[in-house]
Design an enzyme around this catalytic site. Sequence first.
Site, PDB file in Angstrom:
ATOM      1  CG  HIS A 189      -1.940  -1.035   1.259  1.00 10.30           C
ATOM      2  ND1 HIS A 189      -2.987  -1.068   0.354  1.00 10.30           N
ATOM      3  CD2 HIS A 189      -2.115  -2.108   2.060  1.00 10.30           C
ATOM      4  CE1 HIS A 189      -3.756  -2.117   0.607  1.00 10.30           C
ATOM      5  NE2 HIS A 189      -3.247  -2.769   1.637  1.00 10.30           N
ATOM      6  CG  ASP A 230      -4.021   0.322  -2.630  1.00  9.56           C
ATOM      7  OD1 ASP A 230      -3.052   0.481  -1.874  1.00  9.56           O
ATOM      8  OD2 ASP A 230      -5.197   0.208  -2.206  1.00  9.56           O
TER       9      ASP A 230
HETATM   10  O1  G3I Z   1     -20.443  -4.555   5.605  1.00 11.43           O
HETATM   11  C1  G3I Z   1     -20.689  -3.377   6.367  1.00 11.43           C
HETATM   12  C2  G3I Z   1     -22.023  -2.819   6.062  1.00 11.43           C
HETATM   13  O2  G3I Z   1     -23.017  -3.736   6.463  1.00 11.43           O
HETATM   14  C3  G3I Z   1     -22.180  -1.478   6.793  1.00 11.43           C
HETATM   15  O3  G3I Z   1     -23.395  -0.901   6.450  1.00 11.43           O
HETATM   16  C4  G3I Z   1     -21.053  -0.530   6.415  1.00 11.43           C
HETATM   17  C5  G3I Z   1     -21.124   0.783   7.177  1.00 11.43           C
HETATM   18  O4  G3I Z   1     -19.834   1.228   7.560  1.00 11.43           O
HETATM   19  O5  G3I Z   1     -19.849  -1.148   6.738  1.00 11.43           O
HETATM   20  C6  G3I Z   1     -19.624  -2.349   6.044  1.00 11.43           C
HETATM   21  O6  G3I Z   1     -18.408  -2.884   6.441  1.00 11.43           O
HETATM   22  C7  G3I Z   1     -17.267  -2.262   5.928  1.00 11.43           C
HETATM   23  C8  G3I Z   1     -16.438  -3.327   5.252  1.00 11.43           C
HETATM   24  O7  G3I Z   1     -15.213  -2.780   4.807  1.00 11.43           O
HETATM   25  C9  G3I Z   1     -17.148  -3.952   4.065  1.00 11.43           C
HETATM   26  O8  G3I Z   1     -17.381  -2.996   3.093  1.00 11.43           O
HETATM   27  C10 G3I Z   1     -16.476  -1.639   7.057  1.00 11.43           C
HETATM   28  O9  G3I Z   1     -17.185  -0.550   7.604  1.00 11.43           O
HETATM   29  C11 G3I Z   1     -15.133  -1.173   6.582  1.00 11.43           C
HETATM   30  O10 G3I Z   1     -14.355  -0.797   7.697  1.00 11.43           O
HETATM   31  C12 G3I Z   1     -14.419  -2.304   5.867  1.00 11.43           C
HETATM   32  O11 G3I Z   1     -13.182  -1.817   5.371  1.00 11.43           O
HETATM   33  C13 G3I Z   1     -12.254  -2.812   4.994  1.00 11.43           C
HETATM   34  C14 G3I Z   1     -10.978  -2.682   5.828  1.00 11.43           C
HETATM   35  O12 G3I Z   1     -10.035  -3.655   5.414  1.00 11.43           O
HETATM   36  C15 G3I Z   1     -11.317  -2.854   7.311  1.00 11.43           C
HETATM   37  O13 G3I Z   1     -10.269  -3.223   8.080  1.00 11.43           O
HETATM   38  C16 G3I Z   1     -11.892  -2.592   3.525  1.00 11.43           C
HETATM   39  O14 G3I Z   1     -13.040  -2.838   2.709  1.00 11.43           O
HETATM   40  C17 G3I Z   1     -10.761  -3.538   3.122  1.00 11.43           C
HETATM   41  O15 G3I Z   1     -10.296  -3.192   1.857  1.00 11.43           O
HETATM   42  C18 G3I Z   1      -9.593  -3.411   4.100  1.00 11.43           C
HETATM   43  O16 G3I Z   1      -8.607  -4.360   3.732  1.00 11.43           O
HETATM   44  C19 G3I Z   1      -7.393  -4.342   4.497  1.00 11.43           C
HETATM   45  C20 G3I Z   1      -6.837  -5.758   4.480  1.00 11.43           C
HETATM   46  O17 G3I Z   1      -7.802  -6.670   4.923  1.00 11.43           O
HETATM   47  C21 G3I Z   1      -5.573  -5.856   5.310  1.00 11.43           C
HETATM   48  N1  G3I Z   1      -4.594  -4.877   4.921  1.00 11.43           N
HETATM   49  C22 G3I Z   1      -5.061  -3.501   4.824  1.00 11.43           C
HETATM   50  C23 G3I Z   1      -6.303  -3.436   3.925  1.00 11.43           C
HETATM   51  C24 G3I Z   1      -6.739  -2.021   3.728  1.00 11.43           C
HETATM   52  O18 G3I Z   1      -7.168  -1.463   4.949  1.00 11.43           O
END
Ligand code: G3I
Length: 386
Positions: A247, A280
């Site tokens: 990243h 990314d």
């Molecule tokens: O699914 C819920 C949904 O029901 C709700 O309405 C909404 C409201 O906030 O949230 C949704 O969940 C979100 C989830 O992604 C799915 O979209 C979370 O809030 C959000 O925090 C979560 O973010 C993810 C993040 O990890 C959380 O730690 C990102 O999509 C994802 O790309 C990211 O991936 C991580 C890797 O696993 C590890 N390395 C870093 C990378 C980037 O942060």
Amino acid sequence: MVALLAGTLNAVPVSAGSTPADPSDQSLRALSARHGLYFGTAVDMAALDDANDPQYRQLVQSQFNSVTAENVMKWESLEPTRGNYNWGPADKLIEFAKKNNQKVRGHVLVWQNQLPPWLTEGVNNGTISTTELRELLRKHITTVVKRYKGKIWQWDVVNEAASDPWDNPPTIHLKGFWAQHLGAGYIADAFRWARAADPSALLFYNDYNLEAFGDKGASDKTWYVYKMVKQLRQSGVPIDGLGSQGHLGTQYGNYNVFQVKEALDAFSDLGLATAFTEVDVRSQMTPGVQAGDSNEINPRLQASSDNYSVLLQACLANRHCLSYTVWGFADNHSWVPTWFSNPPEGLATLYDESYQPKRAFYAVKGDLIFSGPPYVQPRIPQHPKR
Ligand code: G3I
């Protein structure tokens, strides 16, 4: 031998006139396969299933030969309430990958984020003891890895266990929920439990800010992780790979290709496979960028492209670097804008919000096309050890 390798690498269809066919119309997955490399992407299952967004699915199928679940294999998704598993979305990705002849990177077994509230709250209010927590972790790893036994190529067994130099204290240390409650031993335990559940999957430690070594001092995270995985291997822990997330941001200096290659080589010299697992390269979305000012947008697209290229060239140059995975491939499905809002960041992926390929897309494609012996040789496969 040289002729054999060259033959493998140049396995691009040759036209009647014995000039290689123009490879510029070939997919990233086809061009990567020439090197034995897998070009992967994180997959957002909601987007994959969205009938109104057919291009997303079409590009996942056509451009990539490895997929990683962006969220649906995390503990909070798989076991939202205690004992009740939600396998549906993860199963769907596995089926999709099989149908499209894609490998699967399993992400993630042990991480301090996206844990189910029943688990973290239970620990915090004392209803889950340390002994029970360790048993819950063993059960989680065993259940998930067994369910997908034989279907996962690489598992991210432990993710982001090491602190960052901007944390307090700046001396790198094990951070987060698992180290706090179970102590350092959870890492070796996790690898052993995963190996027992699926002896054929490659087991990875995965983290960010590992692209290059710094001063090899107490605040050098890459150095810390290097020493940690070296120690794990010396102790006979079944770890097969090092995942460098990748990243990056264009506002930072970042590294040149030789620095990145040096780090990959150091890890693979320990007997580990390597992989870029979440690449990314984001940029700050200044008011000018948001207003469409090309004077501000172009340097960002070029810097992003350069960083994608540096990581890919270093990966190609390390024969143990098995896969190069981007963390989403289009700006309309990237975690970056939601995560970095102050100041806002974006423009992090290979395609823009309308699925038009950006400069970075052509850069990685060019790297795949115009590389070969003597500096780029086919991958050396990694098999689970111990
Ligand atoms: O699914 C819920 C949904 O029901 C709700 O309405 C909404 C409201 O906030 O949230 C949704 O969940 C979100 C989830 O992604 C799915 O979209 C979370 O809030 C959000 O925090 C979560 O973010 C993810 C993040 O990890 C959380 O730690 C990102 O999509 C994802 O790309 C990211 O991936 C991580 C890797 O696993 C590890 N390395 C870093 C990378 C980037 O942060």
